[in-house]
Each structure stands twice: as C-alpha cells, then as structure tokens.
Design a protein around this motif. Structure first.
Motif, mmCIF file in Angstrom:
data_model
loop_
_atom_site.group_PDB
_atom_site.id
_atom_site.type_symbol
_atom_site.label_atom_id
_atom_site.label_comp_id
_atom_site.label_asym_id
_atom_site.label_seq_id
_atom_site.Cartn_x
_atom_site.Cartn_y
_atom_site.Cartn_z
ATOM 1 N N LEU A 108 0.803 -1.215 0.000
ATOM 2 C CA LEU A 108 0.000 0.000 0.000
ATOM 3 C C LEU A 108 0.841 1.272 0.000
ATOM 4 C CD1 LEU A 108 -2.865 -1.052 2.434
ATOM 5 C CD2 LEU A 108 -2.768 -1.218 -0.054
ATOM 6 N N ASP A 109 1.959 1.280 0.705
ATOM 7 C CA ASP A 109 2.827 2.455 0.732
ATOM 8 C C ASP A 109 3.999 2.202 -0.196
ATOM 9 O OD1 ASP A 109 4.323 4.689 1.220
ATOM 10 O OD2 ASP A 109 4.460 4.431 3.387
ATOM 11 N N GLY A 110 3.975 2.852 -1.350
ATOM 12 C CA GLY A 110 4.980 2.585 -2.365
ATOM 13 C C GLY A 110 6.140 3.555 -2.388
ATOM 14 N N ARG A 111 6.261 4.388 -1.396
ATOM 15 C CA ARG A 111 7.327 5.390 -1.432
ATOM 16 C C ARG A 111 8.667 4.786 -1.024
ATOM 17 N NH1 ARG A 111 5.587 9.322 2.867
ATOM 18 N NH2 ARG A 111 5.167 7.323 3.858
ATOM 19 N N GLY A 135 -1.800 7.671 5.017
ATOM 20 C CA GLY A 135 -2.183 6.500 5.787
ATOM 21 C C GLY A 135 -2.926 5.514 4.906
ATOM 22 N N GLN A 136 -2.936 4.254 5.309
ATOM 23 C CA GLN A 136 -3.530 3.213 4.491
ATOM 24 C C GLN A 136 -5.046 3.328 4.461
ATOM 25 O OE1 GLN A 136 -2.065 -0.556 5.843
ATOM 26 N NE2 GLN A 136 0.065 -0.098 5.339
ATOM 27 N N LEU A 253 -5.435 2.833 -5.052
ATOM 28 C CA LEU A 253 -5.842 4.058 -4.352
ATOM 29 C C LEU A 253 -4.758 4.573 -3.417
ATOM 30 C CD1 LEU A 253 -9.537 3.173 -3.394
ATOM 31 C CD2 LEU A 253 -8.761 4.665 -5.249
ATOM 32 N N ASN A 254 -3.923 3.686 -2.914
ATOM 33 C CA ASN A 254 -2.873 4.090 -1.981
ATOM 34 C C ASN A 254 -1.584 4.514 -2.671
ATOM 35 O OD1 ASN A 254 -3.476 3.564 1.109
ATOM 36 N ND2 ASN A 254 -4.532 1.965 -0.027
ATOM 37 N N ARG A 255 -1.312 3.988 -3.850
ATOM 38 C CA ARG A 255 -0.015 4.229 -4.492
ATOM 39 C C ARG A 255 -0.052 5.295 -5.579
ATOM 40 N NH1 ARG A 255 3.777 -0.428 -3.508
ATOM 41 N NH2 ARG A 255 5.117 0.597 -5.030
ATOM 42 N N GLY A 264 -1.219 8.814 -2.997
ATOM 43 C CA GLY A 264 -2.415 8.152 -2.517
ATOM 44 C C GLY A 264 -3.566 9.125 -2.311
ATOM 45 N N PHE A 265 -4.783 8.587 -2.368
ATOM 46 C CA PHE A 265 -5.967 9.441 -2.304
ATOM 47 C C PHE A 265 -6.210 10.015 -0.911
ATOM 48 C CE2 PHE A 265 -6.708 7.517 -6.354
ATOM 49 C CZ PHE A 265 -7.459 8.449 -7.051
#
Length: 739
Positions: A108-111, A135-136, A253-255, A264-265
């Motif tokens: 979910l967190d692609g950074r 946040g996720q 939606l997260n990435r 992310g949204f």
C-alpha cells in the motif's frame, strides 16, 4: 434373367430420372470403375445418362488453390503450436509472479522515501515536502463516490475482466495510429489492474545502482511500448489470481500519485480539501479521480479552474454509467469542489524551504521516515506579509519593474513568524531573497555604530560635529565621506545624526568609539560576518541577508542580547511521542547593556516620527526603525519594530542594477507599513521598551549644562577606555586632522 426382368430396370430408371423427358436406353450393366468417386466417369460425354461432369480447374487456378491450402495448413499447424507455447509461457510467468506477491497490505505504501509535514504555531498543517502518505485506506472504506469515480474514469469494466481488456487495448491502438503515433505510443488502454502493475513496477525494487534517482526509476516503471505491455499481462493475471478486485483497487488508491507531493488518495484529500478520503462528496471525488490523467497539470493548487473542468468530465462519466442520479449529477456539477483554506493560501512556501535547509538532509530531503515539524509560523502574519507585498507592487511599483523584494517578520527572541522571499509570494523551491541574497546593508548598519557609543557611556544627547572630514589611512588614499544631501548640519546630537541618517557624523562617531568595537558589536548581534576594517564600514559596506539583519534588530528590541533566528520548535518522527530535537535558535549572549538598547530604541523611534522613516509610521502605535540605501541605490532597506514584532524589508534588482527613484524611506518603508498595519490589526497598542529624555544621566564634568560629546565615554571593562574629560572636538581633530 428373363426379359421380364428388364421391366424392373425401367421402373428404377423412371423413379430415378423422373424429371427427364425421355427415359434412358437400356444398357448392359457395367463394372464400376475404381475412380468413380471422383465424379466424372471416364471423362467422356454423359455416358450412362449421368449428365454433365464437374468442371475441371485450370492448371494455374489449381496451383493457387493448392498453394493456399498448403499455406493454411502450415499457418494452422504453426499457429496452434505457437499459441500453445505462448499460453505456457504466460502461464509460467503468471505463476512465477504470483509466487512473489506478498500480502496486499505490504504494497500500500509505495514510497522509497518519507515525507515532511510542517505545522504552524497552532498545530495546523501548512506545508508538505517530499511525497506525503496520508495513511492506508481500503477500497471498502473510502467514500463510495471516490471508488465509483475512479472506476468510471479509469476502467469501467474493472469488475468484469481478468486483468486486461483486449477491447480497450485495440481501441487505444486505433486512437494512437489515428493521431500519427505508434500503436503502443500514447494511449495504452490499460486497466486498473495493469496500472497497478506499473505502480508496483512489475515487482522490481528501486536500486540506486541501476537508477540515478527515484524519478528515473518511476519513469522507467511507467514507460510504454510493446515490451512493457507484454510484461504487464502475466503480472496483471497474477494480481487477479492473488488478490480480490477490492484489494487491487486498494493498492491503486494508496499508491497513485496525485500531484503536489501527495501519494495516494488519502494524502491528496487531506492536502486539497482538509478531510479524509472517506468523507469526500461527489464533486470532490471527481476532482481527485480527474488527477489520475495528469497529476501535476490538473492539480487544483496549480489551476483550480482547470481542475474543476476535468472534474466536470469525470462527473459526466459517473452519470452516464449510473453512479450518480440526475439530481446528484446536477448538484455536483453546479457546485464544483474548491480547495480548503490552507490549500488556498499555500502560505509559507519560502518559510518551509528555509526550515528544510536548517535541518540535516537525512531528516528532510533524504528521510526514509515520515517527519513532523512544529514551527513558529503564524499563518495570519504570513498572509499579512504576502498581502502587503502584493498591495504595494500592484499600486505603487511602476509597471514593468523587475525589482524584487523580501519580508521577514520576527519576534524579539528570533522566532520567525512570517517570511516572503520574493514578489511572487505563493511559491516553493524558488530563490529566497530573504535568506540567500547577500547584499550591502547601507544605513541600516548605523544603529550598531550608535549602539557601540551608547554602550560605552554616550547618551542620545551627546554631540557630534557634522562637518566635512577626511580620514587618513596609512598605505591607502585618504577618504572623505559625504552626506546624501551634500550639505552639513554642524554640531548635532547623536539622536539627530541617526534620525536623519547623517553619513559624516556617523563616521566620526565610529572612529571616535573605535572601529574595532563597532565591528565587534555588529558581529555580536549576528547579522554580519567578516566586516571590512575600514572607515566606510560605518556606512554599511558590509553584506548581510535580510533574515540576519532582522535578527540583529530583534536583539535591540529584546534589550541587547543576540538572537539566532529559528523557525523549527520540534522535530518528531510520525507515530513517536518524543521529539528528536527542539528549537535550534533563540536568545543568546548579551551584546550591549539593556540601558543602551533602550536608549537606542528611543533614537530609532525618532527616525520613524521625524526622520527618514516617516512613511513607516502607524498612528496609535509606537514604532522604531531605520532606513537604508546603498551606493547608487542598488539596495533599499527598512527594518523596524513594535513592542512585539520586528519586520525587515529589502528591495533590489537581481542583476544588482540601481533601483529607479527608490530609497529605504520609500517603497521598503511602504511595504513595512502595509505589513505591520495588517499584523497589528485588532491588537491593542503597547509601548516600546525605550528610554525617554531625562532617563539618561549627564556626567558630572558637564554640570554647566553641556551635553556629553562623542568620544567622552566612561570606562567599560569590556571596551576600550576613553577619557571623559577629553573634548570630542579635540579628539576628532586628533583622529581626522583639520580639513
């Protein structure tokens, strides 16, 4: 057989050839030929009464037909085998990718790096740096309008395909070729699953040895072309096998990057609207989904109108696909989304950049953690400074002028409350004239000459002779300073000399109290380093930036102690309770006595009331300050303060060419006035911490009513001792000689 048997034969013939006018003649039975199945008998006429034989193909036609049949057999034979091989390869690749995919929550967190979130003095977010992650979020828990907007815009058949859309790819290829591009250049016809595959870079991790930076890595991940499409297919199939549709959509939606540093949204919704992605309405959801096409171009912080137009297109798609009723569609279309107040202001870009420069890179630009910084910024004051800058440039600066300006607002302890680094106020990453421009200070240096004299025992009423003078310098040509007006006032008080910014009198005071002492005082206040040990140092030939200059004046306001300007109050890793460190600046060592600082404040108050800084005055408030104009008017300054705030203003051209018709008492004083007027709006007036006539004592030697003259300072342990009985005129004659 008998003849009668022939009648049976006739019956058969009648039955068989009933349509013939004449029955065929009886003939002897013949033995069937082996090649009778070819239908043409022995190739003669209609032997046996069977009619015309089938027509034979010519040799050329037969050759063509035979060749076509051969090619078809070869193509079919190769094709189904090749298709089988491709299917096996795709299947194997799909199974391989499937085996490498982790639990979807880990994607979910692609950074590859963290972010910096900055809070103002009230704890409200005003700036972000790096890519923030809000946040996720889960596709099931976000606003249904947002989920529908993304699907309607990006992949209307998302819930019905198996990862790829042949129809979409074919349509995209047709569009690309129609527009003169290659079939795989431009529109890709990608499904949300394929776009998620790109966001995951097909499982390839960032390697600094392979890519020079993260941007190059992401560009490579997003690259198009046939090879990329071929790789996407098995990866998309693997995603579809491994995860549910909602899980794939959650990763997306997260990435997804959505402009203004928001990844992310959830982060985008917080940044643009100040609310969670779970609470957006249809028009906000449409604006967020519209960013997917071109995040930076459609970002509402770049162009709200352009973003609203894109959102209207998304709303139309949602309505066409029955995600919105007629009433919902019309209501959303007629009430487009707008930015939150914080996003609209975009206040403090220069300030945020400066704060980033004051902390180590591993906690700012190169951080792998999410960092939260509490700052001293007051958004009301920041907006006041930005509005003041705009007002003066719109109404009082000539059209076509390229002159730049900067403003710093500071508290007496060095806490920076607002900063504008250029005439373009709502920017980030730009050249900051408040902190980066080292310019000559001009007459704004003069208060530190008089601070030295007052600290040595002179008073605001001490006398100095404003008359032509030549300073002899061993090994260098003699130097004769001149006043701006090219006239002289004769014997005047130190207050009058500062009030009217008299050059010659200031040089006399500087040389009388000791040039080295003046330099020591100035550097003690922190606004200048490596000042030239020349007589002209008293007139501000040294260089400083506006931030340090404003900090030096804050030292006068706080009673004579140095300050180190600061904007950070604490730095904390997101999720931690204890900060890693606190403010790096504040009040430092004492530089001059409190008495000297209060007397100097009185003198600077006269500058604003009666002298060169009259345009900075605000009725009903006590303001002290000093103007400054450098040689040929290349720089113009005004720095002043009330009981609570110090405001510094600089104006000049980036190419260091002279300003036209501008001095420190002109436009810089106007900008100060407009800034301070907005800052003080609604606040009760407070008196300045200054001395008043009668507060300072006249030395006993001057019982006949004569004021002390410059050069008659009583002893100070830390300063050079002066003989109080010596006449200022005699000392100055000894220093400069007769002119």
């Amino acid at each position: 057989m008998t003849q009668k048997g022939g009648g049976r034969g006739r019956l058969v013939a009648d039955k068989r050839y009933s349509s013939s006018k004449q029955p065929p003649k009886a003939s002897k039975p013949t033995k069937p030929r082996k090649n009778a199945r070819r239908g043409g008998g022995n190739g003669g006429g209609g032997g046996g009464g069977r009619g015309k034989p089938p027509r034979r193909n010519g040799p050329v036609t037969g050759l063509i037909i035979g060749l076509a049949r051969l090619i078809w057999r070869v193509v079919w034979g190769v094709g189904w085998r090749l298709a089988m091989i491709v299917a096996l390869v795709v299947g194997a690749a799909t199974l391989y990718f499937y085996s490498t995919l982790p639990d979807y929550t880990k994607l979910l967190d692609g950074r590859t790096r963290g972010s910096v979130t900055m809070l103002d003095d009230q704890g409200k977010v005003f700036a972000w740096r790096g890519e923030t992650f809000g946040g996720q979020i889960d596709a099931k828990n976000v606003s249904p309008y947002l989920r529908d907007a993304v699907v309607a815009t990006e992949d209307r058949r998302f819930y019905h395909h198996f990862g790829i859309s042949p129809r979409g790819i074919a349509s995209a290829m047709a569009i690309n070729m129609r527009e003169g591009r290659g079939p795989f250049d431009g529109n890709g016809g990608s499904t949300i699953t394929q776009q998620t595959a790109k966001l995951l870079c097909l499982g390839v991790k960032f390697d600094p040895k392979k890519w020079k930076n993260e941007a190059a890595y992401e560009n490579d991940c997003r690259s198009g072309g046939l090879r990329r499409k071929i790789k996407e297919v098995p990866y998309a199939f693997a995603l579809e096998l491994k995860y549910s549709k909602d899980e794939i959509l959650s990763i997306y939606l997260n990435r997804a990057y959505l402009g203004a540093g928001a990844r992310g949204f959830e982060a985008a919704s917080e940044r643009y609207f100040g609310i969670s992605a779970a609470n957006v309405d249809p028009q906000q959801a449409a604006m967020l989904a519209g960013l997917l096409k071109a995040p930076s171009y459609y970002a509402p912080t770049s162009s709200l109108e352009r973003s609203q137009e894109r959102a209207a297109t998304v709303l139309s798609l949602m309505h066409e696909q029955n995600y919105l009723t007629d009433r919902q569609y019309l209501d959303a279309k007629n009430n487009p989304a707008t930015l939150s107040q914080a996003a609209q202001k975009r206040a403090g870009g220069y300030f945020a950049d400066w704060v980033m420069d004051t902390i180590p890179d591993f906690l700012s630009r190169d951080t792998t953690e999410d960092v939260v910084i509490n700052t001293t910024l007051d958004q009301r004051i920041q907006s006041a400074a930005e509005d003041a800058m705009k007002s003066v440039y719109d109404n009082k600066v000539s059209k076509g002028s390229k002159a730049e300006s900067a403003i710093v607002v500071m508290s007496a302890d060095g806490a920076v409350r607002g900063m504008v680094g250029g005439r373009a106020t709502k920017v980030s990453g730009a050249f900051n004239h408040a902190t980066m421009a080292q310019r000559q200070t001009g007459s704004t240096f003069k208060p530190f000459v008089y601070a030295t004299a007052l600290d040595l025992g002179y008073t605001p009423d001490s006398m100095v002779d404003d008359a032509p003078v030549t300073v002899k310098m061993p090994g260098s040509p003699d130097w004769s300073p001149r006043n701006y007006e090219r006239s002289y006032m004769g014997p005047i008080t130190l207050t009058t000399a500062l009030e009217h910014s008299v050059n010659v009198a200031t040089v006399r005071v500087s040389e009388a109290v000791g040039r080295e002492n003046v330099i020591k005082i100035a550097e003690g206040f922190g606004f200048a380093q490596d000042l030239p040990n020349l007589p002209s140092v008293a007139l501000g030939v040294g260089e400083s930036d506006l931030l340090d200059m404003t900090g030096a004046y804050a030292g006068i306001l706080n009673g004579g102690s140095s300050v180190q300007p600061y904007g950070l109050t604490s730095l904390t890793l997101k999720g931690d309770d204890q900060p890693l460190f606190g403010k790096p600046g504040g009040i430092g060592e004492r530089v001059i006595s409190k008495k000297a600082a209060q007397e100097l404040t009185y003198m600077m108050r006269q500058v604003v009331l009666h002298g060169t800084g009259r345009r900075a005055n605000i009725d009903g408030y006590e303001i002290a300050g000093k103007t400054g104009t450098t040689q040929s008017a290349r720089d113009a300054w005004f720095v002043g303060f009330t009981s609570d705030y110090v405001v510094g203003v600089w104006m000049g051209n980036d190419d260091n060419t002279p300003l036209k018709g501008t001095t420190g008492g002109g436009l810089p004083a106007e900008i100060f006035h407009e800034t301070m007027k907005r800052v003080l709006n609604g606040e009760d007036p407070k008196p300045l911490p200054m001395a008043h006539p009668g507060d300072w004592q006249v030395p006993a030697q001057q019982s006949q009513g004569q004021s002390q003259s410059a050069g008659q300072a009583p002893a100070q342990p830390q300063r050079q001792r002066r003989d109080p009985s010596q006449s200022i005129l005699n000392e100055l004659l000894n220093i400069f000689g007769s002119n």
